[in-house]
Design a protein around this motif. Sequence first.
Motif, PDB file in Angstrom:
ATOM      1  N   LEU A  64      -3.360   8.899  -4.029  1.00 33.93           N
ATOM      2  CA  LEU A  64      -2.776   9.667  -2.929  1.00 33.93           C
ATOM      3  C   LEU A  64      -1.269   9.510  -3.072  1.00 33.93           C
ATOM      4  O   LEU A  64      -0.744   8.385  -2.969  1.00 33.93           O
ATOM      5  CB  LEU A  64      -3.262   9.141  -1.581  1.00 33.93           C
ATOM      6  N   LYS A  65      -0.616  10.606  -3.332  1.00 28.99           N
ATOM      7  CA  LYS A  65       0.789  10.535  -3.722  1.00 28.99           C
ATOM      8  C   LYS A  65       1.742  10.350  -2.538  1.00 28.99           C
ATOM      9  O   LYS A  65       1.437  10.736  -1.422  1.00 28.99           O
ATOM     10  CB  LYS A  65       1.162  11.816  -4.472  1.00 28.99           C
ATOM     11  N   GLY A  70       9.114   8.015  -0.460  1.00 28.88           N
ATOM     12  CA  GLY A  70       8.104   6.973  -0.296  1.00 28.88           C
ATOM     13  C   GLY A  70       7.110   7.226   0.818  1.00 28.88           C
ATOM     14  O   GLY A  70       6.324   6.344   1.175  1.00 28.88           O
ATOM     15  N   ARG A  71       7.142   8.433   1.426  1.00 31.02           N
ATOM     16  CA  ARG A  71       6.201   8.723   2.524  1.00 31.02           C
ATOM     17  C   ARG A  71       4.915   9.310   1.972  1.00 31.02           C
ATOM     18  O   ARG A  71       4.931  10.018   0.962  1.00 31.02           O
ATOM     19  CB  ARG A  71       6.838   9.724   3.498  1.00 31.02           C
ATOM     20  N   GLU A  72       3.803   9.017   2.642  1.00 28.57           N
ATOM     21  CA  GLU A  72       2.515   9.570   2.192  1.00 28.57           C
ATOM     22  C   GLU A  72       2.501  11.079   2.414  1.00 28.57           C
ATOM     23  O   GLU A  72       2.847  11.559   3.491  1.00 28.57           O
ATOM     24  CB  GLU A  72       1.364   8.915   2.980  1.00 28.57           C
ATOM     25  N   ALA A 134      -1.021  16.084  -2.448  1.00 28.22           N
ATOM     26  CA  ALA A 134      -1.231  14.687  -2.056  1.00 28.22           C
ATOM     27  C   ALA A 134      -2.261  13.970  -2.912  1.00 28.22           C
ATOM     28  O   ALA A 134      -2.031  12.848  -3.344  1.00 28.22           O
ATOM     29  CB  ALA A 134      -1.651  14.623  -0.591  1.00 28.22           C
ATOM     30  N   VAL A 135      -3.389  14.608  -3.153  1.00 25.88           N
ATOM     31  CA  VAL A 135      -4.411  13.918  -3.946  1.00 25.88           C
ATOM     32  C   VAL A 135      -4.310  14.400  -5.394  1.00 25.88           C
ATOM     33  O   VAL A 135      -4.086  15.580  -5.659  1.00 25.88           O
ATOM     34  CB  VAL A 135      -5.839  14.110  -3.364  1.00 25.88           C
ATOM     35  N   TYR A 136      -4.432  13.445  -6.294  1.00 26.27           N
ATOM     36  CA  TYR A 136      -4.119  13.727  -7.696  1.00 26.27           C
ATOM     37  C   TYR A 136      -4.999  12.852  -8.577  1.00 26.27           C
ATOM     38  O   TYR A 136      -5.193  11.673  -8.290  1.00 26.27           O
ATOM     39  CB  TYR A 136      -2.635  13.400  -7.885  1.00 26.27           C
TER      40      TYR A 136
END
Length: 176
Positions: A64-65, A70-72, A134-136
């Motif tokens: 989850l990038k 540095g924030r989700e 976000a998801v990778y």
Amino acid sequence: MHSLSNRSKVVVNKEMTLKERMYLPAIFGGMMITIKHFFKRKPTIQYPEQKREFSKVYRGRHILKRDEQGRENCTACGLCAVACPAEAISIVAAERKKGEEHLYREEKYAKTYEINMLRCIFCGLCEEACPKDAVYLTEELAPANFDRSNFIFGKDKLVQPVGTSAHPKTYKPYKK
Ligand code: SF4
Ligand code: SF4
């Protein structure tokens, strides 16, 4: 006889020839095949000492990038979970509170985000469905384990560690 494929053969129980009854030519032929393979380049890879070069499109374990601050990135919209054909993803959303702007990019974030790695088929549809980048899926292998419960990857294993690159070549996964 009716046949769908036309590949059926009628088996004839014919008498064996002298050559067939001697067995030696067949044994010799078998030995030749074995010897031929003995000198061929071995396809076996001695993992983990030796590692295979993966294809450019290989899809491994997820991260989850985070964004450049540095924030989700994840906003818990659930599109990845809906797109997942294996129903491997479960998410619980929460609202970002005042003062948490440095932690989560959007006003809503994933309080829990879990992937059942035993269900996942690494198809990459979650990555494609995500509108927030976000998801990778990285090039890292999902590690083996002896306990089934350890295959439920939560945010502790999924969120990209602060200060690391999300690039598949350089990504170093979280290690406990
Ligand atoms: S890679 Fe495919 S199966 Fe795995 S979590 Fe994503 S959508 Fe589901
Ligand atoms: S990873 Fe992407 S698609 Fe999945 S919940 Fe988060 S923002 Fe939505």
